[in-house]
Design a protein around this motif. Structure first.
Motif, mmCIF file in Angstrom:
data_model
loop_
_atom_site.group_PDB
_atom_site.id
_atom_site.type_symbol
_atom_site.label_atom_id
_atom_site.label_comp_id
_atom_site.label_asym_id
_atom_site.label_seq_id
_atom_site.Cartn_x
_atom_site.Cartn_y
_atom_site.Cartn_z
ATOM 1 N N ASP A 136 -10.054 1.100 -2.551
ATOM 2 C CA ASP A 136 -9.935 -0.890 -1.910
ATOM 3 C C ASP A 136 -10.477 -0.644 -0.958
ATOM 4 O O ASP A 136 -10.453 0.140 0.191
ATOM 5 N N PHE A 185 -1.767 4.131 12.474
ATOM 6 C CA PHE A 185 -2.939 3.634 11.714
ATOM 7 C C PHE A 185 -2.357 2.186 10.525
ATOM 8 O O PHE A 185 -2.774 1.252 10.759
ATOM 9 N N VAL A 207 1.015 -1.527 0.374
ATOM 10 C CA VAL A 207 -0.114 0.311 -0.525
ATOM 11 C C VAL A 207 0.877 1.419 0.272
ATOM 12 O O VAL A 207 1.602 1.238 0.970
ATOM 13 N N ARG A 208 0.538 2.022 -0.742
ATOM 14 C CA ARG A 208 0.962 3.517 -1.423
ATOM 15 C C ARG A 208 0.229 4.056 -1.572
ATOM 16 O O ARG A 208 -0.360 4.398 -1.811
ATOM 17 N N ARG A 250 -4.854 -9.383 3.475
ATOM 18 C CA ARG A 250 -5.278 -9.526 2.544
ATOM 19 C C ARG A 250 -4.202 -10.556 1.327
ATOM 20 O O ARG A 250 -4.243 -11.430 0.459
ATOM 21 N N LEU A 273 -13.684 -3.833 -5.398
ATOM 22 C CA LEU A 273 -13.288 -2.694 -5.254
ATOM 23 C C LEU A 273 -13.987 -1.882 -5.429
ATOM 24 O O LEU A 273 -14.950 -1.559 -5.519
ATOM 25 N N GLU A 318 -10.809 -1.804 2.596
ATOM 26 C CA GLU A 318 -9.934 -2.506 3.352
ATOM 27 C C GLU A 318 -8.473 -1.949 3.759
ATOM 28 O O GLU A 318 -8.286 -1.341 5.016
ATOM 29 N N LEU A 319 -8.495 -1.146 3.188
ATOM 30 C CA LEU A 319 -7.077 -0.555 2.649
ATOM 31 C C LEU A 319 -7.017 0.997 2.585
ATOM 32 O O LEU A 319 -5.434 1.083 2.845
ATOM 33 N N ARG A 342 -4.143 -5.713 7.749
ATOM 34 C CA ARG A 342 -5.739 -5.670 7.290
ATOM 35 C C ARG A 342 -4.797 -6.437 6.110
ATOM 36 O O ARG A 342 -5.032 -7.415 4.328
ATOM 37 N N ILE A 343 -3.187 -5.490 5.847
ATOM 38 C CA ILE A 343 -2.489 -6.102 4.172
ATOM 39 C C ILE A 343 -2.076 -7.080 4.527
ATOM 40 O O ILE A 343 -2.353 -8.805 3.758
ATOM 41 N N VAL A 398 3.722 2.156 2.398
ATOM 42 C CA VAL A 398 3.408 2.836 3.499
ATOM 43 C C VAL A 398 2.963 1.676 4.768
ATOM 44 O O VAL A 398 3.762 1.586 6.096
ATOM 45 N N GLU A 452 -3.316 -0.840 12.060
ATOM 46 C CA GLU A 452 -4.234 -1.927 11.561
ATOM 47 C C GLU A 452 -4.057 -1.820 10.279
ATOM 48 O O GLU A 452 -4.609 -2.668 9.865
ATOM 49 N N LEU A 453 -3.635 -0.858 9.498
ATOM 50 C CA LEU A 453 -3.637 -1.399 7.944
ATOM 51 C C LEU A 453 -2.730 -2.191 7.554
ATOM 52 O O LEU A 453 -3.073 -3.509 6.920
ATOM 53 N N SER A 482 0.059 -3.951 -6.051
ATOM 54 C CA SER A 482 -0.167 -2.919 -6.151
ATOM 55 C C SER A 482 -2.141 -3.598 -5.576
ATOM 56 O O SER A 482 -2.876 -4.527 -6.370
ATOM 57 N N PRO A 483 -3.127 -3.158 -4.873
ATOM 58 C CA PRO A 483 -4.027 -3.161 -4.242
ATOM 59 C C PRO A 483 -5.167 -2.932 -6.037
ATOM 60 O O PRO A 483 -5.976 -3.289 -5.756
ATOM 61 N N LEU A 541 -8.966 4.490 6.144
ATOM 62 C CA LEU A 541 -9.109 3.509 7.103
ATOM 63 C C LEU A 541 -9.572 3.229 8.056
ATOM 64 O O LEU A 541 -9.987 2.349 8.290
ATOM 65 N N THR A 542 -9.625 4.089 9.261
ATOM 66 C CA THR A 542 -10.494 4.594 10.391
ATOM 67 C C THR A 542 -11.568 4.186 9.729
ATOM 68 O O THR A 542 -12.328 4.003 10.976
ATOM 69 N N ILE A 565 -4.746 7.299 3.220
ATOM 70 C CA ILE A 565 -5.177 6.754 3.837
ATOM 71 C C ILE A 565 -5.778 6.347 4.937
ATOM 72 O O ILE A 565 -6.801 5.930 5.067
ATOM 73 N N GLU A 566 -4.844 7.120 6.536
ATOM 74 C CA GLU A 566 -5.660 7.133 7.359
ATOM 75 C C GLU A 566 -6.669 7.469 7.721
ATOM 76 O O GLU A 566 -7.451 6.891 8.313
ATOM 77 N N GLN A 610 -6.778 2.459 -0.249
ATOM 78 C CA GLN A 610 -5.857 3.061 -0.768
ATOM 79 C C GLN A 610 -6.796 3.739 -2.339
ATOM 80 O O GLN A 610 -7.711 2.976 -2.624
#
Lengths: 351, 753
Positions: free
Chosen positions: B621, A310, A233-234, A321, B438, B623-624, A317-318, A243, A313-314, A340-341, B750-751, B746-747, B626
């Protein structure tokens, strides 16, 4: 920049002798080192250019089934080696998710392992940084640190290791072959990078003069080819450091995981092998519950080092996945956006 | 620029009419081959390299520099400091006109922001100068830096942007809100952003007595020349600036800043030509940026979803030593009809380089907040965002009540929505997924940018060989001025484009005004058009008064110029070539000048703006967190389109920038030191190729008889507006999460996902 000597040894022995001198560093592609020198972060007295050493740019299939990758093999050459992609898909994917095409064309395998952190305070010479100037302090600790470490950090350093390549390598028990002043030795990659503790200035366990000559993937590493992947994830689709990332590799037999390998990137000063998570996945069915449990284990010791809760938690999840994707099976072809996602998004031909 | 070998036979060339044709850029081949000479490519004999040392503190004073160590370094020729520098003719702190910004010219040891130049090392090589600068090892007396939008007591600046009133209102906003059926109130934050033109700021300066030669990328040749003249106490005609190509400017190369001034000072100090090029990280300070904003929007609607009030307040920052205030709230003046509108600004001073115009200054920051708020209001009313915008469509400019000179925004909405497929959008968020699971969201935003005009002059000539010349000190920042303005010139001269020598990019040509405000094509184009008409009139005079000419007696009004010939309007069988007319008159050439300027009567009577509608699809995404933009459609109405090919590129660039605004761009300032921690293109994220989805641009036909003679509105900046909001709104539609701090991180998703 600071004037420096430039030497171009013709043998590994000469190189080691030249680099064992104080103030000497090895130069391969220089994709990281030259930036560090231009920014005055690194001020070596001597560059020992190893790019002309013979025999370090080969990919060799050893009789025992291992793969030996010379330290000077370019990232792009390795990532586009068809046999390599088939046997170690997660590693190829990680390589292709790193940097840019131009950098991958130049950057070497050995150099990738030894790239320095991207912590902004390490690069900013006006900041205190224990990694750059031992004992000076850490301005990242109370600074802009949302991308910093959540595992294995210490009060003296919260930097992360930026490599993608190392993450699946460490998961697959890669071995690093080192030529040093006392001859050749080898260590597993997991023992190459150090956690900061009180001495973050030392990124690795290498001694002065030590030269990485090859990285070896042991025979067992091939056994994961059917269920392996790298997920990153980036903050943009390409040309960004992780990230958080994860490499997951599974051996599945009769509906059960025989062996699992898991490592995380972007979370610690080293590629983070999550062995406790691997343990709970042994001899269980590849289910969502099992992966959740593994994710909790993998991040069991994680704690924020700043504005980065964060990432924990990320990372969980990664992990889930990455394991889920690995269990589903390695895709027949590398996706157009490796790791990439959005790998599945059609029409994306560029990375 | 006779040394420029621009492509003489561009692809798609059609003779006859030039304006409106999609010519490829005439400088394209030069650039692809690396033969376009940018400022830093110049190396006059004897040239030295200058490197700036910059401050690492944001506030305080330089107490010492190790000049001895720097001087001792091999190759170092001199070290310019506040104690050792050539004098300037005026104090660089004096603002002699509103387009003069205070700069650091080593006139003090005070430090006012991080990356402020504090010394210049001049050496035989770049490496020696660089090391010399490092050896200066400055010591400071450091004061606590003022950082961020809450750095100190706020104040109401006298003006925002360029002379805009800080506050505006129409109607009673509080009453409008009080009577509203539905209300929203939301606060949005935008970060500091830096122009980051691919070409860094650079100068090659060479003195010859009191004459000065300068190679420097500039969007304002004549403003720069005037500023150099006053700083160095020489007449403007002693200064020759060459700026044939800019590798992007975006507002940061419009006005003379400190670094090029230091380059000129360094050349004076050492008596040799000097080149000074900024390192990427040095562009985060002395050459401007987009200030951060915090914007509070309040809106109310009646039972039908019509706005009853719109209140837009923007907090921004300026430097501690100069004034530029991002006019973010002004974005609410133009687009949505509300009986009560109030816009206001306040600011705090922080230790930063002075903010500056950055592509769509005010419009970009204001637009993402306004378009997000409109989206929130539409959702609160349960109305489709496009339907809501149409319900509140402004038939006259809301803040002034003036009619629009032209406004094809409805057509933009219609054509953009149709191309995008907007009608299929579910009203609720979090409804769409793709095959891979997605989240998919669709968002839109309205684009707007004022149609501005500055002042420009051009010189036209017709030569005896029947070719034409058009001279104007115009600027090609990459937008295609070499091509688009040459097209206007060719039409103005009645010649095919390959018969026109178009000269631009140097300060010895007529003043083309500044390449900014999306006004360059309109302004320079108007001057070119007028100059062309004037020279044709002279030529026609010659012919009409010459009884040997088939045009004898035709009179000016009765002549048409086309393909190098004049024809009688009433009888096109009667005509002759320019060459014949000049040959008979025994003249080498005829010349004339023309000007371009805003029309005060039109400005008084009409509100003049370009408009557009942008539709975006994102995937997220679930869950993630992005985000990736997967599709964008922009429909823009911007008056006459001189070159659809170049205009499309401009609009693509703007839309990508808008996406960047919503998702990527942010300068990260250390909360203690005030230093920018990501002052490089690896970590200051702008979109890379993989981020840019298929883009679709529609240029909507619009005829505007009021903006200027050519009906041009400009397209340089409008693409950002609307786009940023469209992407942000699409993220909400995908996720149901409304992120009000940009870029969307992202955060934050995400949250809440």
């Amino acid at each position: 920049m600071k004037p420096f000597d430039y030497v171009r040894p013709t043998t590994v022995e000469e190189a080691v002798a030249a680099a064992a001198q104080p103030g000497a560093v090895y130069l391969a592609a220089g994709t990281n080192l030259l930036d560090l020198m231009k920014g005055n972060i690194s001020r070596p007295d001597r560059l020992v250019d190893v790019t002309h050493l013979g025999g370090l740019d080969r990919i060799e299939h050893l009789p025992d089934g291992a793969l030996r990758i010379g330290a000077l093999v370019r990232n792009a050459d390795l990532a586009h080696d068809a046999e390599f992609v088939r046997s170690y898909p997660a590693v190829a994917e990680a390589l292709l998710s790193g940097a840019s095409a131009q950098l991958r064309n130049a950057a070497t395998v050995g150099g990738n392992l030894l790239q320095r952190t991207r912590c902004a305070y390490f690069y900013d010479t006006a900041s205190r940084c224990n990694k750059r100037a031992a004992g000076s302090g850490c301005d990242a600790r109370d600074g802009e640190n949302r991308s910093h470490a959540v595992l294995g950090w210490s009060d003296s350093c919260i930097a992360t290791h930026p490599s993608d390549f190392c993450v699946p390598l460490v998961a697959l028990d890669a071995v690093v072959e080192i030529e040093g002043s006392n001859g050749r030795r080898e260590i597993v990659l997991d023992e190459l990078h150090r956690l900061p503790g009180d001495t973050p200035a030392r990124d690795s366990t290498l001694e002065p003069g030590d030269l990485i000559v090859a990285v070896r993937l042991p025979p067992a590493a091939r056994g994961f080819a059917a269920h392996a992947g790298y997920l990153k994830v980036r903050e943009r689709t390409s040309y960004a450091f992780a990230v958080v990332s994860a490499a997951a590799a599974l051996q599945i037999e009769n509906g059960k995981i025989k062996q699992a390998r898991l490592a995380l990137g972007g979370v610690a000063a080293k590629p983070w092998r999550a062995r406790t998570a691997e343990d709970v996945l042994r001899d269980v069915a590849p289910t969502a519950d099992a992966f959740q449990e593994a994710a909790w284990r993998a991040l069991g010791d994680a704690k924020p080092s700043g504005d980065n809760a964060f990432k924990i938690e990320l990372a969980r999840r990664i992990v889930v996945r990455a394991l889920t994707l690995a269990a589903a099976g390695t895709p027949a072809r590398l996706p157009p956006l490796p790791a990439s996602p959005f790998a599945s998004t059609s029409g994306a031909l560029h990375v | 620029m006779s040394e420029l070998n621009l492509t003489s036979a561009p692809a798609h060339l059609r003779h006859g009419s030039n304006i409106g044709q999609p010519l490829t850029r005439r400088d394209g081949i030069l650039k692809v081959k690396g033969q376009a000479t940018y400022a830093a490519d110049n190396h006059p004999p004897g040239m030295l390299f200058a490197v700036m040392a910059v401050s690492s503190i944001a506030r305080g004073r330089v107490t010492s520099l190790d000049v001895t160590a720097a001087r001792r370094h091999p190759g170092v020729v001199d070290v310019m400091t506040s104690d050792h520098k050539p004098p300037l003719a005026i104090d660089p702190e004096i603002k002699t006109n509103p387009f003069v910004f205070r700069m650091e010219a080593l006139h003090s040891d005070e430090v006012r922001y991080a990356n402020q130049p504090i010394a210049v090392v001049i050496a035989e090589t770049l490496e020696a100068a660089t090391e010399g600068a490092a050896l200066l090892a400055p010591h400071y007396e450091t004061l606590p830096a003022l950082i961020g939008l809450d750095a100190g007591d706020s104040f109401v600046p006298p003006v925002v942007g360029v002379g805009n009133p800080t506050e505006n209102h129409r109607g009673d906003v509080e009453a409008g809100l009080a009577s509203a059926e539905k209300r929203i109130e939301a606060v949005y934050e935008t970060p500091p952003q830096y122009h980051n033109a691919m070409e860094p700021h650079a100068i090659v300066a060479a003195w010859d007595g009191d004459k000065l030669s300068v190679d420097m990328p500039t969007q304002g040749l004549f403003l720069s020349r005037a500023r150099i003249a006053e700083l160095f106490g020489i007449a403007p005609d002693k200064i020759h600036i060459r700026s044939p190509f800019l590798g992007g400017g975006f507002g940061s190369k419009g006005l003379m800043s400190g670094p090029p001034t230091l380059g000129i000072m360094a050349a004076k100090l050492v008596g040799r030509p000097v080149k000074l090029v900024l390192r990427r990280e040095q562009m985060y300070g002395p050459v401007g940026h987009r200030a951060p904003t915090r914007q509070r929007l309040r809106m109310g609607t009646d039972g039908e979803g019509r706005l009853t009030a719109l209140d837009h307040h923007a907090r921004t920052v300026s430097s501690t030593f100069d004034d530029f205030y991002e006019p973010a709230a002004d974005a609410s003046h133009t687009l949505y009809a509300a009986p009560a509108i109030r816009t206001s600004h306040d600011a705090v001073r922080v230790n930063t380089g002075t903010p500056l115009f950055m592509r769509a200054p005010g419009e970009a920051t204001g637009s993402i907040a306004l378009e997000s708020a409109i989206d929130e209001m539409a959702w609160a009313c349960g109305i489709d965002p496009l339907a809501f915008r149409l319900k509140n469509y402004a038939e006259v400019e809301p803040i002034t009540g003036k009619p629009f000179s032209s406004k094809a925004l409805r057509a933009c909405y219609e054509q953009g929505a149709a191309r995008f497929g907007w009608a299929k959008r579910p009203l609720q968020p979090w409804q769409m997924r793709d095959d891979a699971g997605l989240l998919v969201g669709w968002g839109m935003g309205t684009a707007t940018f004022p149609a501005l005009m500055f002042q420009a002059e051009a010189r036209a000539a017709i030569r005896r060989d029947g070719t034409g010349v058009m001279e104007i000190g115009a600027h090609d920042m990459g937008q295609g001025a070499w091509t688009a303005l040459a097209q206007i010139a060719a039409d103005g001269l009645g010649l095919d484009i390959d018969r026109v020598e178009f000269k631009a990019g140097t300060s010895d040509l007529p003043d083309a005004g500044i390449a900014g405000g999306s006004a360059h094509t309109a302004t320079a184009g108007a001057a070119i058009h007028t100059a062309g008409a004037a020279v044709i009139a002279k030529l026609a005079d010659l012919a009409a008064n010459d009884e040997r000419s088939p045009l004898f007696g035709a009179g000016n009004a009765g002549v048409i110029a086309r393909s190098g010939k004049l024809f009688r309007r009433d009888d096109e069988s009667r005509g002759e070539s320019y060459a014949e007319i000049l040959a008979r008159a025994g003249l080498a050439e005829v010349e004339a000048r023309g000007t371009g300027a805003p029309n005060p009567a039109s400005m008084e009577e009409y509100a003049m703006h370009a408009h557009g509608a942008v539709f975006a699809e994102v995937k997220v995404d679930p869950e993630l967190g992005q985000v990736r933009v997967t599709r964008m459609v922009g429909a823009f109405a911007a008056g006459r389109i001189v070159n659809p090919h170049l205009v499309k590129s401009q609009l693509f660039g703007g839309m990508i920038w808008g996406m960047s605004f919503a998702l990527h761009e942010e300068a990260i300032t250390d909360r203690r030191s005030g230093r920018i921690m990501n002052a490089n293109l690896a970590e200051y994220h702008i979109p890379v190729n993989a981020d840019v989805p298929p883009l679709d641009v529609i240029t909507v036909e619009e005829h505007d008889p009021h903006v200027n003679a050519l009906g041009i509105k400009g397209v340089g900046e409008i693409g950002i507006t609307g786009s940023a909001g469209a992407v942000a709104n699409a993220v909400w539609h995908a996720t149901g999460v409304r992120v009000r701090r940009f870029p969307i991180r992202i955060e934050e998703l995400l949250t809440q996902l």
